[in-house]
Scaffold this motif. Structure first.
Motif, PDB file in Angstrom:
ATOM      1  N   HIS A 243      53.812 176.890 -15.638  1.00  0.00           N
ATOM      2  CA  HIS A 243      53.455 177.507 -16.919  1.00  0.00           C
ATOM      3  C   HIS A 243      51.989 177.208 -17.244  1.00  0.00           C
ATOM      4  O   HIS A 243      51.532 176.064 -17.079  1.00  0.00           O
ATOM      5  CB  HIS A 243      54.360 176.958 -18.022  1.00  0.00           C
ATOM      6  CG  HIS A 243      54.364 177.762 -19.265  1.00  0.00           C
ATOM      7  ND1 HIS A 243      53.312 177.716 -20.173  1.00  0.00           N
ATOM      8  CD2 HIS A 243      55.268 178.632 -19.785  1.00  0.00           C
ATOM      9  CE1 HIS A 243      53.569 178.522 -21.180  1.00  0.00           C
ATOM     10  NE2 HIS A 243      54.759 179.093 -20.974  1.00  0.00           N
ATOM     11  N   ILE A 251      56.876 179.867 -14.737  1.00  0.00           N
ATOM     12  CA  ILE A 251      56.979 181.303 -14.981  1.00  0.00           C
ATOM     13  C   ILE A 251      57.254 181.985 -13.644  1.00  0.00           C
ATOM     14  O   ILE A 251      56.921 181.450 -12.579  1.00  0.00           O
ATOM     15  CB  ILE A 251      55.693 181.892 -15.620  1.00  0.00           C
ATOM     16  CG1 ILE A 251      54.504 181.724 -14.679  1.00  0.00           C
ATOM     17  CG2 ILE A 251      55.424 181.279 -16.965  1.00  0.00           C
ATOM     18  CD1 ILE A 251      53.255 182.461 -15.135  1.00  0.00           C
ATOM     19  N   SER A 286      59.867 183.542 -18.119  1.00  0.00           N
ATOM     20  CA  SER A 286      59.092 182.376 -18.541  1.00  0.00           C
ATOM     21  C   SER A 286      60.044 181.370 -19.158  1.00  0.00           C
ATOM     22  O   SER A 286      60.892 181.724 -19.983  1.00  0.00           O
ATOM     23  CB  SER A 286      58.012 182.766 -19.551  1.00  0.00           C
ATOM     24  OG  SER A 286      57.324 181.621 -20.004  1.00  0.00           O
ATOM     25  N   ILE A 290      55.098 182.284 -24.197  1.00  0.00           N
ATOM     26  CA  ILE A 290      53.789 182.492 -23.603  1.00  0.00           C
ATOM     27  C   ILE A 290      53.117 183.686 -24.286  1.00  0.00           C
ATOM     28  O   ILE A 290      53.769 184.692 -24.589  1.00  0.00           O
ATOM     29  CB  ILE A 290      53.918 182.725 -22.073  1.00  0.00           C
ATOM     30  CG1 ILE A 290      52.540 182.892 -21.434  1.00  0.00           C
ATOM     31  CG2 ILE A 290      54.811 183.920 -21.770  1.00  0.00           C
ATOM     32  CD1 ILE A 290      52.600 182.918 -19.922  1.00  0.00           C
TER      33      ILE A 290
END
Length: 372
Positions: A243, A251, A286, A290
Motif C-alpha cells: 500500500h 493493493i 485495496s 486509498i
C-alpha cells in the motif's frame, strides 16, 4: 435433358448415401484422452479414455459409457495395436482431445512417440500436449463432477481464458514446428492432481523444460508465470504491491492488456535482448482506503509496479542464464536477424534490457474506499 437430370440424381444419391441403420454407430469407440508412460524396461504403457456408444434395448435409445483401456508395447504403435485386441471394435482417435506424457515418459523423451502421433491419419495435429506429474492410473481413474470425461474436461480447461493467460499450452503441430527452430528447447505445462481439493480435480501447475524432446528440468508455477509474461504468450494477471501510504497493507492491480516487443542486437561479441513492455492495468483491490484522485499516489504505484516487474524479470533471466538454458529463444531470434552468424550458446553472452511502461486505467472512476 431429362436423362442428364436422372444421372445427376443417381450420382448424388450414391455419393450422399449414409448409414441406414445403427450398426456402425453402435460399434463406435472414440478416444478422448491418451496418457503415455514408460515402464522400467522402457516399454510404452498406454492408457486411453474412450466413449463407447451403444443402443439401449430397454428404451430404444442411443447412449454411451466411459471405458478405460490400457496396454503395453515396445513402441507406441504396438501399444495401440495391443489395446485394440481387447476392444470390441477398433478404437477411433479422430475425436481425441489431449495427449498426456508422464514425467517418466518426458524424461525418456517424447520424440520417441511423436512420429506416430504425426503419421497416424486419425490423430489430428490440433490435439493438446501436456506433461503429468504423478501416477497415471490415479489420473485416468479420476471422477471429476464438472465433466464425466477427463479428456473433454482438460480440453475445456486449457482453452479457459484465465488458464491460457498463465500457461502456453502446445498443440501437436506447434511442437512439431518448434522442435526444428532455434535450440530445440520447449517449456510445456505440467498437469497435476490437486491434493487440497475437496473433490477430484486437476490443474496446470508449473512447466517442464524440454531439450531435444527430453524433460531436463521442472519450472515452478511462479517461474512459469514470469516466463509466459516475458515471452508474450501470457501475462502475470495480477500485480500485488505494498500500500502506498499504509504499512503492512497491500493493493492488487489486474492486468487488462500487455504488449511486448522483443529484439536482439549483436555487437562486439555481445548480445542485447531488449524487451519493451507496456501494461494497461486497473485496480482490483485495496486492503485499506486509498485516494485514487491523488496523482502523486498514482505515480508512486505505477513506479513501484514497473520496478517490481523489472526486478522479477531480471532475476528470472539471470537464473536461467546461469543454467545455460536458452528458454527465451535468443538463438532463434539471432539466426533470423543475423543468418550468417553462428554462436553455440548465445545466452552466455546476452544481457537483458527492459523498458517497462505501466498505465493505470479508469482510476478517476474508482470511488475511494472507506473503512470505519
Amino acid at each position: 435433358m431429362k436423362l442428364k437430370m436422372i444421372l445427376c440424381s443417381l450420382i448424388c444419391m450414391t455419393l450422399l448415401s449414409g448409414c441406414f441403420n445403427y450398426q456402425d454407430i453402435d460399434r463406435a469407440i472414440f478416444s478422448t484422452a491418451m496418457i503415455i508412460d514408460v515402464n522400467e524396461d522402457k516399454n510404452v504403457v498406454l492408457y486411453s479414455e474412450v466413449f463407447h456408444t451403444y443402443r439401449s434395448k430397454e428404451n430404444n435409445s442411443e447412449t454411451g459409457t466411459r471405458l478405460i483401456f490400457s496396454s503395453t508395447g515396445k513402441t507406441l504403435f504396438e501399444a495401440v495395436r495391443n489395446q485394440n485386441k481387447t476392444a470390441s471394435n477398433k478404437i477411433n482417435f479422430e475425436q481425441n482431445k489431449v495427449i498426456i506424457f508422464t514425467k517418466r515418459a518426458a524424461e525418456y523423451g517424447i520424440d520417441h512417440f511423436i512420429d506416430f502421433l504425426n503419421r497416424d491419419q486419425e490423430l489430428l495435429l490440433r490435439q493438446y500436449i501436456l506433461l503429468f506429474e504423478g501416477d497415471p492410473k490415479e489420473l485416468i481413474q479420476l471422477t471429476i463432477k464438472q465433466e464425466e470425461y477427463l479428456g473433454l474436461y482438460i480440453y475445456d480447461l486449457v482453452r479457459n481464458e484465465i488458464v491460457s493467460k498463465f500457461y502456453d499450452i502446445f498443440q501437436v503441430y506447434e511442437y512439431l514446428n518448434n522442435r526444428y527452430i532455434g535450440n530445440s528447447i520447449e517449456v510445456m505445462g505440467i498437469l497435476k492432481i490437486k491434493e487440497e481439493a475437496l473433490e477430484d480435480d486437476v490443474s496446470i501447475e508449473g512447466a517442464g523444460i524440454l531439450k531435444d524432446g527430453k524433460m531436463i528440468e521442472k519450472m515452478e508455477p511462479e517461474d512459469a508465470n514470469i516466463y509466459n509474461g516475458m515471452m508474450g504468450q501470457g501475462t502475470i494477471r495480477l500485480i500485488i504491491l505494498p500500500h502506498p501510504t499504509i504499512q503492512g497493507k497491500n493493493i492488487t492491480l489486474e492486468i487488462l492488456d500487455c504488449k511486448i516487443q522483443s529484439s536482439v542486437t549483436y555487437d562486439n561479441d555481445k548480445i542485447t535482448l531488449k524487451k519493451d513492455i507496456k501494461f494497461k492495468v486497473s485496480f482490483g483491490e485495496s486492503e485499506y482506503s486509498i485516494d485514487l484522485d491523488d496523482p502523486k499516489i498514482l505515480k508512486k504505484i505505477e513506479k513501484e509496479a514497473e520496478e517490481q516487474t523489472k526486478k522479477r524479470y531480471t532475476e528470472f533471466f539471470e537464473k536461467y542464464k546461469e543454467k545455460g538454458l536458452d528458454i527465451f529463444r535468443i538463438q532463434e531470434m539471432l539466426s533470423r536477424k543475423y543468418p550468417h552468424i553462428e554462436i553455440k550458446d548465445p545466452i552466455e553472452i546476452t544481457e537483458l534490457k527492459l523498458v517497462v511502461d505501466l498505465d493505470i486505467e479508469g482510476s478517476s472512476d474508482v470511488q475511494e474506499l472507506k473503512r470505519e
